[in-house]
Every structure is written in C-alpha cells, then in structure tokens.
Design a protein around this motif. Structure first.
Motif, PDB file in Angstrom:
ATOM      1  N   GLU A 183     111.790  70.969  22.910  1.00  0.00           N
ATOM      2  CA  GLU A 183     111.050  69.807  22.427  1.00  0.00           C
ATOM      3  C   GLU A 183     109.620  70.154  22.039  1.00  0.00           C
ATOM      4  N   ARG A 184     109.079  71.207  22.612  1.00  0.00           N
ATOM      5  CA  ARG A 184     107.686  71.589  22.316  1.00  0.00           C
ATOM      6  C   ARG A 184     107.522  72.149  20.910  1.00  0.00           C
ATOM      7  N   GLY A 185     108.611  72.412  20.211  1.00  0.00           N
ATOM      8  CA  GLY A 185     108.505  72.867  18.833  1.00  0.00           C
ATOM      9  C   GLY A 185     107.860  71.831  17.935  1.00  0.00           C
ATOM     10  N   ASP A 186     107.948  70.553  18.318  1.00  0.00           N
ATOM     11  CA  ASP A 186     107.290  69.465  17.580  1.00  0.00           C
ATOM     12  C   ASP A 186     106.890  68.420  18.614  1.00  0.00           C
ATOM     13  N   VAL A 187     105.696  68.570  19.156  1.00  0.00           N
ATOM     14  CA  VAL A 187     105.267  67.747  20.283  1.00  0.00           C
ATOM     15  C   VAL A 187     105.227  66.268  19.913  1.00  0.00           C
ATOM     16  N   MET A 188     104.635  65.944  18.783  1.00  0.00           N
ATOM     17  CA  MET A 188     104.506  64.534  18.407  1.00  0.00           C
ATOM     18  C   MET A 188     105.875  63.893  18.179  1.00  0.00           C
ATOM     19  N   LYS A 189     106.765  64.597  17.496  1.00  0.00           N
ATOM     20  CA  LYS A 189     108.103  64.067  17.231  1.00  0.00           C
ATOM     21  C   LYS A 189     108.860  63.860  18.536  1.00  0.00           C
ATOM     22  N   SER A 190     108.703  64.778  19.472  1.00  0.00           N
ATOM     23  CA  SER A 190     109.439  64.689  20.738  1.00  0.00           C
ATOM     24  C   SER A 190     108.912  63.545  21.592  1.00  0.00           C
ATOM     25  N   TYR A 191     107.611  63.382  21.644  1.00  0.00           N
ATOM     26  CA  TYR A 191     107.051  62.245  22.372  1.00  0.00           C
ATOM     27  C   TYR A 191     107.482  60.930  21.725  1.00  0.00           C
ATOM     28  N   LYS A 192     107.479  60.883  20.413  1.00  0.00           N
ATOM     29  CA  LYS A 192     107.890  59.655  19.710  1.00  0.00           C
ATOM     30  C   LYS A 192     109.340  59.312  20.065  1.00  0.00           C
ATOM     31  N   ALA A 193     110.194  60.314  20.173  1.00  0.00           N
ATOM     32  CA  ALA A 193     111.595  60.061  20.528  1.00  0.00           C
ATOM     33  C   ALA A 193     111.702  59.459  21.926  1.00  0.00           C
ATOM     34  N   ILE A 194     110.861  59.930  22.847  1.00  0.00           N
ATOM     35  CA  ILE A 194     110.862  59.368  24.199  1.00  0.00           C
ATOM     36  C   ILE A 194     110.395  57.911  24.162  1.00  0.00           C
ATOM     37  N   PHE A 195     109.360  57.655  23.390  1.00  0.00           N
ATOM     38  CA  PHE A 195     108.840  56.284  23.306  1.00  0.00           C
ATOM     39  C   PHE A 195     109.829  55.341  22.626  1.00  0.00           C
ATOM     40  N   ASP A 196     110.604  55.864  21.693  1.00  0.00           N
ATOM     41  CA  ASP A 196     111.527  55.021  20.926  1.00  0.00           C
ATOM     42  C   ASP A 196     112.824  54.710  21.659  1.00  0.00           C
ATOM     43  N   MET A 197     113.156  55.487  22.681  1.00  0.00           N
ATOM     44  CA  MET A 197     114.439  55.273  23.336  1.00  0.00           C
ATOM     45  C   MET A 197     114.420  53.961  24.129  1.00  0.00           C
ATOM     46  N   VAL A 198     115.576  53.351  24.211  1.00  0.00           N
ATOM     47  CA  VAL A 198     115.767  52.183  25.071  1.00  0.00           C
ATOM     48  C   VAL A 198     116.345  52.712  26.384  1.00  0.00           C
ATOM     49  N   PRO A 199     115.546  52.729  27.456  1.00  0.00           N
ATOM     50  CA  PRO A 199     116.005  53.359  28.699  1.00  0.00           C
ATOM     51  C   PRO A 199     117.324  52.763  29.199  1.00  0.00           C
ATOM     52  N   ALA A 200     118.259  53.647  29.515  1.00  0.00           N
ATOM     53  CA  ALA A 200     119.569  53.207  29.996  1.00  0.00           C
ATOM     54  C   ALA A 200     119.641  53.175  31.509  1.00  0.00           C
ATOM     55  N   ASN A 201     118.641  53.783  32.162  1.00  0.00           N
ATOM     56  CA  ASN A 201     118.649  53.824  33.621  1.00  0.00           C
ATOM     57  C   ASN A 201     117.222  54.021  34.126  1.00  0.00           C
ATOM     58  N   ALA A 202     117.061  54.011  35.429  1.00  0.00           N
ATOM     59  CA  ALA A 202     115.735  54.117  36.036  1.00  0.00           C
ATOM     60  C   ALA A 202     115.073  55.451  35.714  1.00  0.00           C
ATOM     61  N   ALA A 203     115.856  56.509  35.645  1.00  0.00           N
ATOM     62  CA  ALA A 203     115.289  57.826  35.376  1.00  0.00           C
ATOM     63  C   ALA A 203     114.688  57.879  33.969  1.00  0.00           C
ATOM     64  N   GLU A 204     115.385  57.310  32.998  1.00  0.00           N
ATOM     65  CA  GLU A 204     114.860  57.308  31.627  1.00  0.00           C
ATOM     66  C   GLU A 204     113.624  56.419  31.521  1.00  0.00           C
ATOM     67  N   LYS A 205     113.632  55.301  32.222  1.00  0.00           N
ATOM     68  CA  LYS A 205     112.461  54.431  32.221  1.00  0.00           C
ATOM     69  C   LYS A 205     111.268  55.140  32.840  1.00  0.00           C
ATOM     70  N   GLU A 206     111.512  55.869  33.915  1.00  0.00           N
ATOM     71  CA  GLU A 206     110.441  56.618  34.583  1.00  0.00           C
ATOM     72  C   GLU A 206     109.901  57.720  33.667  1.00  0.00           C
ATOM     73  N   ARG A 207     110.793  58.390  32.942  1.00  0.00           N
ATOM     74  CA  ARG A 207     110.347  59.437  32.028  1.00  0.00           C
ATOM     75  C   ARG A 207     109.492  58.848  30.901  1.00  0.00           C
ATOM     76  N   GLN A 208     109.888  57.690  30.409  1.00  0.00           N
ATOM     77  CA  GLN A 208     109.136  57.043  29.334  1.00  0.00           C
ATOM     78  C   GLN A 208     107.726  56.673  29.802  1.00  0.00           C
ATOM     79  N   LEU A 209     107.626  56.104  31.002  1.00  0.00           N
ATOM     80  CA  LEU A 209     106.307  55.752  31.529  1.00  0.00           C
ATOM     81  C   LEU A 209     105.473  57.004  31.791  1.00  0.00           C
ATOM     82  N   LYS A 210     106.099  58.037  32.345  1.00  0.00           N
ATOM     83  CA  LYS A 210     105.363  59.281  32.587  1.00  0.00           C
ATOM     84  C   LYS A 210     104.860  59.865  31.276  1.00  0.00           C
ATOM     85  N   ALA A 211     105.676  59.817  30.239  1.00  0.00           N
ATOM     86  CA  ALA A 211     105.261  60.335  28.936  1.00  0.00           C
ATOM     87  C   ALA A 211     104.067  59.562  28.396  1.00  0.00           C
ATOM     88  N   ALA A 212     104.099  58.238  28.515  1.00  0.00           N
ATOM     89  CA  ALA A 212     102.985  57.412  28.027  1.00  0.00           C
ATOM     90  C   ALA A 212     101.709  57.720  28.790  1.00  0.00           C
TER      91      ALA A 212
END
Length: 364
Positions: A208-237
C-alpha cells in the motif's frame, strides 16, 4: 545535562498583539440542497469595519475563535466560517458520513458558499480575503472567480496543490521505506520528521505504501463491515491528521496535539483532504498560472515560513515568480523564521503586521 534553556515551542503563546475578541454574531446559512449543506459562521470585531473573509486550511480544518486575533478588532469586521463537511457545518463528515458530507463538496461549491455568505452578511463592496495553506488556495481561486470582490488577498503558507507538492508531503521514500527507512531516495517532509513519518506509514502494508494517498483514500472510502475495519478507519484518520498537525510546527508539539488528535476533527480533516487531493483540488491543472493576470490585478500579501514542511517555500517562490512575470510585485512578501502553522509566533506576528499596514478599503 541542562536543556532548560532550549526553545520548547515555536507557537505564539502570549505574544499576540490583540486580545481574543468576543463573538458578535453567529449562525448557519443553507447554501445547497440534496444534500442540504448549511455552513456555520461567526463574526468578530467592528460590525461597521472593513470586512475580512477568513478561509481556513485543510481542506476540512474548520475555524476557531483564536483565528480572529490576527486583526485589529477596532478596524476590521472578521468573518470566520467552517467550510462544507467540517466543524459546525452540516452535514459533517464525522457525524453524517463521507458519502453525504462529501456530496457537492468541491472548490466551485466553496467559492459559491463564500458568495452566498457575503450576500447574507450584506457585504456590498470589496473585502479582504485572508487564507492560509488550503485557505490560500481557496482565496486565490475565489480571487480569480470574483476579482471585483477582493480588496486584497492575504496569503500564508502558499499551497498550489501540484502533484509534486502532494508527493513531497505524502509519498517521499514510502515505496522503499520497509527496506531502507532512512534512505533519502526522494525529497519529502519525512526527512525532517522521521518518527512521525514512521507513524503515517505504519497504518499501511508495504504494498500500500507504493501510493500512500491512494491507499489512505481507499481506507476512508470503505464501509466498515466489522469492528476491526471501523477501528482501522479511525486509526487511519487520526494518523493522517496527526502527521500534518505535528509537522506544521517547526518545533513539533508532540505532547499536546490539540484538535488534530481528536477523533471527530480527524475524521473530517483526513477524509475531506483525501477527497480533494484525489480530485486535484477540483481545479484545472495550472489554474493559478493560467489566470495569473487576474491575480496580478489584486494586491497580494504573502507570509511564508522558511521552515515550512507542509507547504515548502518553493510554492511561494513559484507564485511570486509568476506574479513578477505578469509585471506585478507582491504587495508584501515576508519569509519568516517559522514552520507552516499560522499559530507559529513569527507567522502570526507577520500576519498581524500585514493587516495593520493594509491601505484602508476605499482610501485614495
């Protein structure tokens, strides 16, 4: 060893020229429908004074009352407002979600909001437009769209938003960091802030570090399916927000990260920034240089920190060179011994001095 005499902060602290003025008025203004965006605004200073439209950074940075302290409250009528999706404006990314709050959220929309707010507050003549970082970008875009409404542009920490500007801030040596974290393979802010850079990259896999902005945007754009994904999204923000917040100061404020470490602020700030960066700021390539003649017709005052790693000084240099190429010197061009933040002591004092020295609107 005694390190007590070393400088521990580069923020302005108690050195403000003017005290915190009281808020005179505030409200929400509906600027769009489907979704029904409402922007929050506040007014400070002299209700009969020269109007100053304050444009905050980010995008997504929101305003705070302290931002009214750059201005003589006896002279200026200062308008602060939170741009779409952030602060107290509605819908808010943190509470309503990105899908709603980022709908109809473009630079053209923000320019239109400034016009609607100007009309709402019955500002009939030209006004001073004051913006830093992304606020400088928006101020110039507004000046190009509505030059007759601009008595002056006061710009701090010029952000042109070209691809190389974003790569400097967000890409650097990320692609090779796993194998050589201290290799200076590409220019970037990571060179001055290696620990904070490690935190930014820690959220991403090596791929994912090959394109940092694109990878972060993908995390922000996902609709979290579980607590772990929601936690990752908040940590990324939070990590995205803290990266910019900490490196905005020449002396990093790691012990007190302020609003940048708050979850609601970070969710707005990070996701709105990623939205605008992924869409080239919703501006045509070369927009400012293609319209430099229009900008050259407006008195432009520039304050830029020499040690700015968020928006390196070369961005101000490019703008100044273009203005000179159009036959106009900036009305003011001050390079301070400071970093990026408007709250850096040297930047804050320089901005106040610029405002104190401006010709009065309408003066012969």
């Amino acid at each position: 060893m005694d390190f007590s005499r070393l400088q521990t902060t580069s923020k302005i602290g108690d050195d403000w020229v003017y005290p915190q003025p009281p808020c005179l008025n505030f409200g929400w203004l509906e600027v769009d429908r489907d979704p029904a965006h409402r922007i929050y605004w506040e007014e400070y200073g002299n209700p009969a004074g020269e109007p100053v439209m304050f444009l905050h950074g980010g995008p997504g940075g929101a305003c705070a009352p302290a931002m009214a302290r750059f201005f003589d409250p006896a002279r200026y009528r200062v308008i602060l407002f939170d741009q779409r999706g952030c602060g107290k404006s509605e819908p808010n990314v943190a509470s309503a979600g990105a899908a709603v709050a980022l709908a109809k959220n473009t630079t053209a929309d923000l320019i239109g909001d400034i016009e609607k707010l100007r009309e709402k507050l019955e500002i009939a003549g030209p006004m001073h437009v004051f913006g830093g970082s992304w606020g400088s970008t928006l101020a110039m875009a507004y000046g190009i769209a509505h030059p007759a409404h601009c008595a002056s542009l006061i710009l701090r920490g010029i952000f042109l938003g070209a691809p190389e500007d974003l790569l400097y801030l967000y890409q650097g040596n990320a692609a090779t960091w796993a194998d050589d974290p201290y290799g200076l393979t590409e220019p970037g802010a990571y060179m001055k802030y290696p620990d904070e850079w490690a935190d930014l990259l820690s959220v991403l896999t090596p791929e994912e570090r090959g394109d940092v902005m694109k990878s972060y945007k993908a995390i922000f754009d996902m609709v979290p399916a579980n607590a772990a994904e929601k936690e990752r999204q908040l940590k990324a923000a939070l990590t995205w927000s803290l990266w910019e917040g900490v490196i905005s100061n020449m002396i990093p404020e790691t012990a007190d990260t302020g609003k940048f470490g708050e979850a609601d602020f970070a969710l707005c700030f990070a996701q709105i920034e990623a939205h605008y960066f992924a869409n080239a700021l919703f501006l045509p390539a070369g927009h400012f240089f293609d319209n430099i003649a229009t900008l050259a017709g407006i008195p432009i005052h520039i304050v830029h920190g020499r040690f700015d790693e968020v928006c390196p000084l070369t961005q101000a240099s490019r703008l100044v060179a273009a203005l000179r190429g159009a036959g106009t010197e900036p009305a003011t061009y001050v390079v301070t011994n400071a970093g990026h933040s408007a709250m850096e002591r040297e930047n804050a004092l320089a901005l106040t001095a610029v405002m104190d020295g401006l010709p009065r609107i309408g003066a012969a």
